[in-house]
Design a protein around this motif. Structure first.
Motif, PDB file in Angstrom:
ATOM      1  N   LYS A 154       6.523   2.003  15.262  1.00 41.69           N
ATOM      2  CA  LYS A 154       7.426   0.922  15.659  1.00 41.69           C
ATOM      3  C   LYS A 154       8.519   1.465  16.584  1.00 41.69           C
ATOM      4  CE  LYS A 154       5.608  -2.196  12.855  1.00 41.69           C
ATOM      5  NZ  LYS A 154       4.779  -1.374  11.957  1.00 41.69           N
ATOM      6  N   LYS A 155       8.909   0.663  17.545  1.00 42.13           N
ATOM      7  CA  LYS A 155      10.009   1.015  18.438  1.00 42.13           C
ATOM      8  C   LYS A 155      11.316   0.597  17.770  1.00 42.13           C
ATOM      9  CE  LYS A 155       9.446   0.416  22.845  1.00 42.13           C
ATOM     10  NZ  LYS A 155       9.352  -0.211  24.202  1.00 42.13           N
ATOM     11  N   ILE A 156      12.153   1.570  17.462  1.00 46.34           N
ATOM     12  CA  ILE A 156      13.399   1.300  16.752  1.00 46.34           C
ATOM     13  C   ILE A 156      14.532   2.127  17.354  1.00 46.34           C
ATOM     14  CG2 ILE A 156      12.247   0.746  14.569  1.00 46.34           C
ATOM     15  CD1 ILE A 156      13.072   3.557  13.587  1.00 46.34           C
ATOM     16  N   THR A 157      15.745   1.801  16.942  1.00 41.55           N
ATOM     17  CA  THR A 157      16.901   2.607  17.307  1.00 41.55           C
ATOM     18  C   THR A 157      17.877   2.619  16.146  1.00 41.55           C
ATOM     19  OG1 THR A 157      18.522   3.054  19.054  1.00 41.55           O
ATOM     20  CG2 THR A 157      18.280   0.752  18.366  1.00 41.55           C
ATOM     21  N   GLY A 158      18.890   3.459  16.260  1.00 41.16           N
ATOM     22  CA  GLY A 158      19.921   3.588  15.245  1.00 41.16           C
ATOM     23  C   GLY A 158      20.925   4.624  15.721  1.00 41.16           C
ATOM     24  N   PHE A 159      21.874   4.952  14.868  1.00 42.40           N
ATOM     25  CA  PHE A 159      22.896   5.925  15.235  1.00 42.40           C
ATOM     26  C   PHE A 159      22.223   7.249  15.577  1.00 42.40           C
ATOM     27  CE2 PHE A 159      27.048   8.155  14.364  1.00 42.40           C
ATOM     28  CZ  PHE A 159      27.808   7.391  15.233  1.00 42.40           C
ATOM     29  N   PHE A 175      21.322  13.644   6.338  1.00 41.44           N
ATOM     30  CA  PHE A 175      20.236  13.772   7.303  1.00 41.44           C
ATOM     31  C   PHE A 175      20.634  13.045   8.574  1.00 41.44           C
ATOM     32  CE2 PHE A 175      19.390  10.071   4.637  1.00 41.44           C
ATOM     33  CZ  PHE A 175      19.162   9.067   5.570  1.00 41.44           C
ATOM     34  N   PHE A 176      19.867  13.277   9.627  1.00 36.96           N
ATOM     35  CA  PHE A 176      20.078  12.574  10.894  1.00 36.96           C
ATOM     36  C   PHE A 176      19.032  11.474  11.014  1.00 36.96           C
ATOM     37  CE2 PHE A 176      21.809  16.849  11.923  1.00 36.96           C
ATOM     38  CZ  PHE A 176      23.102  16.473  12.256  1.00 36.96           C
ATOM     39  N   ASN A 177      19.472  10.259  11.206  1.00 33.22           N
ATOM     40  CA  ASN A 177      18.546   9.127  11.283  1.00 33.22           C
ATOM     41  C   ASN A 177      17.509   9.297  12.385  1.00 33.22           C
ATOM     42  OD1 ASN A 177      19.374   7.238   9.192  1.00 33.22           O
ATOM     43  ND2 ASN A 177      21.294   7.064  10.309  1.00 33.22           N
ATOM     44  N   GLU A 178      17.948   9.762  13.527  1.00 30.22           N
ATOM     45  CA  GLU A 178      17.024   9.933  14.658  1.00 30.22           C
ATOM     46  C   GLU A 178      15.889  10.890  14.303  1.00 30.22           C
ATOM     47  OE1 GLU A 178      17.094  11.362  19.361  1.00 30.22           O
ATOM     48  OE2 GLU A 178      18.980  11.101  18.263  1.00 30.22           O
TER      49      GLU A 178
END
Length: 224
Positions: A154-159, A175-178
């Motif tokens: 899925k194409k997603i984004t976040g901090f 943890f790092f979301n990316e």
């Protein structure tokens, strides 16, 4: 009446560190402002139910519309004082679920089986699953009935990791979301740090940072 479910954190500090965090207020109020203007009702849930703390830093940057919502007794009671427990939520009542951010969510959104079940049921009912900023942490660990990560392919984004370093919190987050998004097979996309950006992949709409809450809401409203 069309109804949305907003997910808020109960975490008051950064893990074991005695430093205050909680909900980033504008990430809730800006979304609420957009959807309420279009006739949507809103309910609020948190992992434990009850009290929802505010990140004190978020109070410095809210707009007039957000402050008007914050002043409402209904918001103070239903969102900040007496948010619902997941066990009190009927997923069939909602056409969308929206995970708000604030660093607190990094500790109590991931691997919450009750919230994950609600999200999957809304999604399977052709409802929207949405998040903004750190709220993506609530989606990253969900697995479907086949044991696959919900965000896979899925194409997603976040901090972003860059934004985490720029915010000065890279050393305290669990943890790092990316990085987790990429590890779990998502196509993580991003734009310039701290600029509004939202992306849609079918019934999933995600926003990059605190400035993206209205963009997430607007993308949702374009589809309903």
């Amino acid at each position: 009446m069309k109804k949305m479910l907003l997910v808020l954190t109960n975490s008051i500090k950064y893990g074991e560190k005695n430093a205050a965090t909680g909900l980033w207020l504008g990430e809730a109020t800006e979304f609420v402002d957009e959807v309420q203007k279009q006739g949507f009702a809103v309910d609020y849930v948190s992992p434990q139910g009850g009290f929802v703390p505010l990140d004190p830093r978020s109070m410095k940057s809210i707009d007039d519309a957000s402050f008007a919502i914050y002043e409402q007794r209904q918001f103070q009671e239903e969102a900040l004082a007496k948010s619902l427990k997941p066990s009190e939520v009927n997923a069939d009542d909602y056409c969308g679920i929206y995970y708000t951010g604030g660093h607190g969510v990094m500790w109590d959104f991931p691997n919450n089986s009750a919230l994950e079940k609600i999200s999957l049921q809304i999604y399977q009912n052709n409802g929207y699953v949405m998040s903004v900023c750190h709220g993506i942490a609530g989606l990253l660990f969900i697995k479907d009935e086949n044991g696959q990560y919900f965000v896979k392919d899925k194409k997603i984004t976040g901090f972003t990791t860059t934004e985490e370093y720029l915010s000065g919190k890279s050393s305290v987050v669990p943890f790092f979301n990316e990085k987790i998004a990429e590890k779990h097979g998502a196509q993580f996309v991003k734009k310039r740090a701290f600029k509004s950006f939202a992306v849609q992949d079918g019934l999933i709409i995600t926003g990059q940072n605190p400035f993206s809450a209205r963009s997430v809401a607007q993308k949702f409203l374009e589809n309903v």
